[in-house]
Design an enzyme around this catalytic site. Structure first.
Site, short mmCIF file in Angstrom:
data_model
loop_
_atom_site.label_atom_id
_atom_site.label_comp_id
_atom_site.label_asym_id
_atom_site.label_seq_id
_atom_site.Cartn_x
_atom_site.Cartn_y
_atom_site.Cartn_z
N ARG A 1 0.86 -1.19 0.00
CA ARG A 1 0.00 0.00 0.00
C ARG A 1 0.89 1.24 0.00
O ARG A 1 1.93 1.27 0.67
CB ARG A 1 -0.90 0.03 1.24
N HIS B 1 -0.89 0.09 -9.97
CA HIS B 1 -1.54 -0.88 -9.07
C HIS B 1 -2.01 -2.14 -9.82
O HIS B 1 -3.20 -2.46 -9.83
CB HIS B 1 -2.70 -0.23 -8.30
N GLU C 1 -3.28 7.47 -4.50
CA GLU C 1 -3.50 7.04 -5.88
C GLU C 1 -4.98 7.23 -6.27
O GLU C 1 -5.84 7.16 -5.40
CB GLU C 1 -3.04 5.58 -6.08
C1 DGY Z 1 -5.82 -5.95 -2.88
O1 DGY Z 1 -6.57 -6.90 -3.13
O2 DGY Z 1 -5.84 -5.38 -1.81
C2 DGY Z 1 -4.85 -5.55 -3.93
O3 DGY Z 1 -4.21 -4.36 -3.64
C3 DGY Z 1 -5.50 -5.50 -5.29
O4 DGY Z 1 -4.47 -5.81 -6.19
#
Ligand code: DGY
Length: 322
Positions: A241, A288, A270
């Site tokens: 993250r 992402h 983002e």
């Molecule tokens: C999630 O599932 O949290 C991921 O970041 C998506 O790719």
């Protein structure tokens, strides 16, 4: 029997939308326009289940009062976009999608690592801009990964899968920081060493890869001081993250050469990515894409569907967020 009313906040893979539309009174977001906080809050009054995802925001303020919705079936493993305590306090069950995106996210961490170490982004930009003048012994020399040390912060499912790949493919030595013990069998075969502190891992590593959840105590876990420990030749990879790294401090460290390079799939705030970061050649930046394969995104969607099915037939949900 009346079908339960459910809302998907974004476009989902077609196969899953079909399944959910057959089994439920499903509202799809066919235009895929992100929903506002207010619209998601209002949906809690109109639907039996709301199925949000990573790009939504569900703060505490939307969980006040009585709601029709009884379950949030989150499309994604990460849930730092939902105020879980407030949702659960309002009587909602929250589920997520662990496990099915482990391999793809680890693949993305490796992609970033290789691209950064071998300057693949820079090379592609040079070629596409028509600036390549031909092979020469000193052209765009990168760093060999073989035998280097990989530091994993957060040795959970994705951290382990990343470490395994790096050890098997490049013979990387693995050191890691994890709050709790990792069962021996999960890290067998890669001679991984658990170190006592995050600082120890940062100092010992050529490449550091982050695999902790976002939000809460992990916000800005990687501070200016910690970035400096990775060092001028060190590389930082983030497929977890964006808020785990202090992004301003990161830009400063990359600009001033305190950090060698960064490979990022996630960003603070983002989809906004600071122009300063985009301008830096010693970065690899992806939008992402961690779990973005057809197979995985379908698996994630079916996992949400399985959770809804269990919930509405009075069975324990397979993937509760606790
Ligand atoms: C999630 O599932 O949290 C991921 O970041 C998506 O790719």
């Amino acid at each position: 029997m009346t079908k339960h009313k459910i809302l998907l906040t974004r476009r989902w893979p077609e196969a899953v939308e079909k399944r959910l539309s057959a089994d439920y009174d499903a509202t799809l977001n066919t235009d895929d326009v992100p929903m506002t906080v207010a619209a998601i809050g209002a949906a809690l009054n109109d639907y039996d289940a709301v199925c949000p995802t990573v790009s939504d925001k569900l703060p505490a303020a939307i969980f006040t009062g009585n709601h029709r919705a009884r379950i949030l079936g989150n499309f994604g493993v990460g849930f730092n976009h939902i105020d879980i305590a407030a949702a659960q306090g309002a009587g909602l069950t929250v589920t997520n999608t662990p496990g099915v995106l482990t391999d793809c996210t680890a693949d993305t961490a490796l992609t970033l690592m290789l691209m950064l170490a071998r300057r693949a982004g820079e090379g592609e930009r040079e070629l596409r801009a028509g600036n390549w003048t031909g092979w020469r012994p000193t052209h765009m020399m990168g760093t060999r990964l073989r035998g280097k040390t990989l530091g994993i912060i957060g040795m959970g499912r994705i951290g382990i899968a990343t470490a395994k790949r790096a050890h098997a493919a490049f013979g990387m030595k693995v050191v890691y920081f994890n709050l709790v013990d990792v069962p021996e069998d999960l890290v067998a075969g890669m001679e991984a060493r658990r170190l006592d502190t995050i600082e120890d891992v940062l100092k010992a590593s050529d490449v550091v890869s982050l695999h902790v959840p976002g939000g809460g105590e992990n916000t800005h876990l990687i501070s200016a001081e910690r970035l400096a420990l990775i060092g001028p030749n060190g590389m930082l990879i983030n497929s977890a993250r964006g808020d785990v790294i202090d992004q301003k401090a990161l830009i400063d460290a990359l600009k001033t050469g305190k950090l060698g390079g960064a490979g990022l799939d996630v960003f603070e705030g983002e989809p906004d990515v600071p122009a300063e970061l985009i301008a830096l050649e010693n970065t690899v930046l992806l939008p992402h894409l961690g779990s973005a394969t057809t197979e995985t995104r379908e698996d994630m969607g079916h996992m949400v569907a399985d959770n809804l099915d269990a919930f509405f037939s009075g069975k324990p949900v397979p993937n509760p967020v606790s």
